[in-house]
Design a protein around this motif. Sequence first.
Motif, mmCIF file in Angstrom:
data_model
loop_
_atom_site.group_PDB
_atom_site.id
_atom_site.type_symbol
_atom_site.label_atom_id
_atom_site.label_comp_id
_atom_site.label_asym_id
_atom_site.label_seq_id
_atom_site.Cartn_x
_atom_site.Cartn_y
_atom_site.Cartn_z
ATOM 1 N N LEU A 41 43.984 -9.578 22.307
ATOM 2 C CA LEU A 41 43.839 -11.219 23.128
ATOM 3 C C LEU A 41 45.341 -11.685 23.608
ATOM 4 O O LEU A 41 45.148 -12.936 24.656
ATOM 5 C CB LEU A 41 43.268 -12.296 21.841
ATOM 6 N N TYR A 51 39.110 -16.474 27.153
ATOM 7 C CA TYR A 51 38.928 -16.327 26.595
ATOM 8 C C TYR A 51 37.834 -15.418 26.629
ATOM 9 O O TYR A 51 36.985 -15.600 26.936
ATOM 10 C CB TYR A 51 38.729 -16.964 24.910
ATOM 11 N N GLY A 87 37.700 -22.676 23.487
ATOM 12 C CA GLY A 87 37.941 -21.245 23.863
ATOM 13 C C GLY A 87 39.050 -21.167 22.672
ATOM 14 O O GLY A 87 38.776 -22.265 21.849
ATOM 15 N N TYR A 88 39.555 -20.133 22.384
ATOM 16 C CA TYR A 88 40.343 -19.902 21.379
ATOM 17 C C TYR A 88 41.569 -19.272 22.092
ATOM 18 O O TYR A 88 41.901 -19.190 22.497
ATOM 19 C CB TYR A 88 40.226 -18.913 20.370
ATOM 20 N N GLN A 89 42.596 -19.628 20.903
ATOM 21 C CA GLN A 89 44.192 -18.977 21.308
ATOM 22 C C GLN A 89 44.736 -18.695 20.568
ATOM 23 O O GLN A 89 44.615 -19.220 18.640
ATOM 24 C CB GLN A 89 45.056 -19.468 22.348
#
Length: 265
Positions: A41, A51, A87-89
């Motif tokens: 990621l 993402y 999204g995510y990080q």
Amino acid sequence: MNYDSQIAQAIAQMFDEPLNYNALIAHALGSAKAAIVVDYLNARAAFQLPYPSNKELQDDLHMSAHEVRTIIENLKSKRILLKINEGYQIDPFFMDTVTYLVEHSSYQNKHSALDLLRSVSISRLNLKAIRANGGSLKSVILLSFIEDELSILDRVDRSRVYSDWFESKDPVWSEVSGMSAKEIRNAKQMLRKLKLIEVKKQGFPAKVYVRMNIQRLCAMTWEYAHQTPYEPELHISNESQPHVQGYFDAIHSPITFSPYAFVTH
């Protein structure tokens, strides 16, 4: 170059590289697989890629839907994976979290910082070929360390060949891979089942020794990549196998430092 082409080029560049993970992160999370997801990621973010979906993670990392779902949920629960817009990080202060997790776990550093902070690299071709033959990701990780050990021994003694036995280093491999002793034993059993290594006990008190079947690995990767039976031009027997360093120079990327590791080298 348009945006879609840039994404395609970035993905191609990523997938040309080995899978990487940091052993210290694996210890902190209690999972080498989770560490691989974290590094992946972070790499996507470095390439400014969106993402990924869980399906993309499954395909790109060769994990099951259950494995990916469990890892992602655990990363979210530990607040390592944060919701950002759509999204995510990975948390920018992730290393602070890792330090905290390590300090509050039973993990004890018995080796040099270099061994623990370096990034473990896994050959994508080895991973695909071994998984296609029923092997596990953890068995591929262990194989990376066995190959790395052979490379080190070869630099010390250039007369060594692949048929030589060497002492198994399960406690060290567990420490620097982030896998438990049980996971190392199971991975070794899998490699034996696939006939990629042989194991024996010798001496008094008895010690465990390992040797690698390079011909079997070459055949497995060749047949996966070319979808044809392996027919080497030069037969390689257990009694006369190529020098270790020659193999590494030719087809294997040994354990290296990852440009995406969270620790600055």
